[in-house]
Design an enzyme around this catalytic site. Structure first.
Site, PDB file in Angstrom:
ATOM      1  CD  GLN A  12      42.898  43.827  46.918  1.00 20.93           C
ATOM      2  OE1 GLN A  12      42.786  42.640  46.479  1.00 20.93           O
ATOM      3  NE2 GLN A  12      44.081  44.399  47.449  1.00 20.93           N
ATOM      4  NE  ARG A  36      26.571  41.686  49.845  1.00 19.29           N
ATOM      5  CZ  ARG A  36      26.536  40.582  50.241  1.00 19.29           C
ATOM      6  NH1 ARG A  36      25.615  39.739  49.930  1.00 19.29           N
ATOM      7  NH2 ARG A  36      27.736  39.854  50.661  1.00 19.29           N
ATOM      8  CE1 TYR A 143      40.378  32.441  44.101  1.00 16.41           C
ATOM      9  CE2 TYR A 143      42.804  32.157  44.797  1.00 16.41           C
ATOM     10  CZ  TYR A 143      41.779  32.837  44.118  1.00 16.41           C
ATOM     11  OH  TYR A 143      42.018  34.106  43.681  1.00 16.41           O
ATOM     12  CE  LYS A 147      39.987  32.809  40.771  1.00 12.35           C
ATOM     13  NZ  LYS A 147      39.227  33.715  39.961  1.00 12.35           N
TER      14      LYS A 147
HETATM   15  C1  AKB Z   1      44.023  35.020  47.715  1.00 11.16           C
HETATM   16  O1  AKB Z   1      44.916  35.364  48.594  1.00 11.16           O
HETATM   17  O2  AKB Z   1      43.175  34.113  47.870  1.00 11.16           O
HETATM   18  C2  AKB Z   1      44.148  35.630  46.465  1.00 11.16           C
HETATM   19  C3  AKB Z   1      45.012  35.077  45.425  1.00 11.16           C
HETATM   20  C4  AKB Z   1      46.365  35.035  45.554  1.00 11.16           C
HETATM   21  O3  AKB Z   1      44.487  34.752  44.404  1.00 11.16           O
HETATM   22  N1  AKB Z   1      44.774  37.180  46.954  1.00 11.16           N
END
Ligand code: AKB
Length: 320
Positions: A12, A36, A143, A147
């Site tokens: 994106q 890819r 996630y 981070k």
């Molecule tokens: C997500 O929704 O995982 C991402 C972010 C806020 O880092 N857009």
């Protein structure tokens, strides 16, 4: 002119950052790379240098950086929050092992790095409203854990090896060129596609889930501005809170309705993404970014909605 590498270039942000950087530095000085090739991205692959690059392959990273004598890297290759919950090990492999691979190669070749972090570094114990720059960061999504670990690893490489690493904590990113993939904030892009194509949208988050967003022109300008900022003025360097628009699905749909009066929204909640959204801030305090390097986003909710409907509407019409 120093060469710049963009990883995750067909995603994106990458698919708009590459043309933006090519305009600024010259086509041949910006190397796009991705795991890819992707249909619809020929404009990036065929119009300038492009390399197939899996970020988990350290030798290939080193070869690309050496081949093009790369001096700075915008490291956008990453899996997002919802995908991460489906496959935490795959997320760790890309987000953490990929990052340390790049940092090791950057250390050897003395490259500067842009590292995109996320509002996902915050968790249920962080203050919810106007979440400060420096506060509790105990995320609950894999996630978010990757981070915050990434932020700390970048600090370590800066402090230990003197690498110039800078970064932003992105909220949801809204854009018209490429769809986001596998994020919790993706609703704020999907809603525009469905509003234009079908006049209605079914949202996977609750109507009052407040999450900050920024629009792509501010994303591009902000990343480059931070990388060009005077290092003497950066107290934080890495992991700046940035924000521009605080919005809920209900408020976003009301704004769209001003342009498409028959537009309607329904809700079918995805418990996984709702739990992630509930653990994130309602809004961010981005005063450190404003004070230290002049973060100054131009698009508010009204301007972003007008522009999205105009630009995306024209693109979808042309594609029909
Ligand atoms: C997500 O929704 O995982 C991402 C972010 C806020 O880092 N857009």
């Amino acid at each position: 002119m120093e060469n710049v590498l963009v990883t995750g270039a067909l995603g994106q942000i990458g698919s708009e950052l590459v043309p933006y950087l090519r305009k600024k530095h010259g086509i041949n000085n910006v190397i796009a790379s991705a795991r890819r090739a992707k249909e619809g991205c020929e404009y990036l692959i065929e119009t300038g240098p492009f390399e197939l690059l899996d970020i988990t392959n350290r030798e290939k990273i080193a070869a690309v950086i050496k081949k093009y004598r790369v001096k700075s890297v915008y490291h956008l290759a990453s899996l997002l929050s919802a995908t991460g919950e489906e496959n935490p090990q795959a997320l760790w492999e890309v987000n953490m092992n990929g990052l340390i691979n790049l940092l090791e190669v950057a250390r050897e070749h003395k490259c500067s790095i842009f590292f995109p972090s996320s509002i996902a570094v915050f968790g249920p114990d962080s203050p919810k409203d106007k979440t400060p720059q420096d506060t509790i960061t105990r995320p609950t999504s894999i996630y978010g854990i990757s981070k915050i670990s990434g932020e700390l690893l970048c600090d370590y490489y800066h402090n230990r090896y003197g690498l110039d690493i800078r970064g932003l904590r992105y909220p949801g990113v809204i854009s018209s060129a490429a769809l986001p993939g596998g994020g919790t904030t993706d609703y704020a892009v999907h809603i525009f596609y469905d509003a234009i194509k079908h006049g209605k949208y079914t949202c996977f988050l609750e109507e009052n889930s407040s999450i900050d967003m920024i629009y792509m022109p501010d994303v591009l300008e902000g990343a480059v501005k931070l990388m060009e900022a005077d290092p003497e003025k950066l107290k934080h360097r890495n992991a700046f809170n940035v924000s521009a628009i605080t919005v809920t699905p209900r408020e976003l749909s009301a704004e769209i309705k001003k342009h498409i009066p028959d537009f309607s929204i329904a809700y079918d909640i995805d418990p996984v993404r709702q739990a992630i959204a509930d653990s994130w801030p309602n809004s961010l305090d981005d005063s450190a970014a404003r004070a230290e390097w002049g973060w100054d986003p131009q698009y508010n909710l009204k301007m972003m909605t007008e522009d999205m409907l105009k630009v995306l509407g024209a693109r979808l019409k042309k594609a029909d």
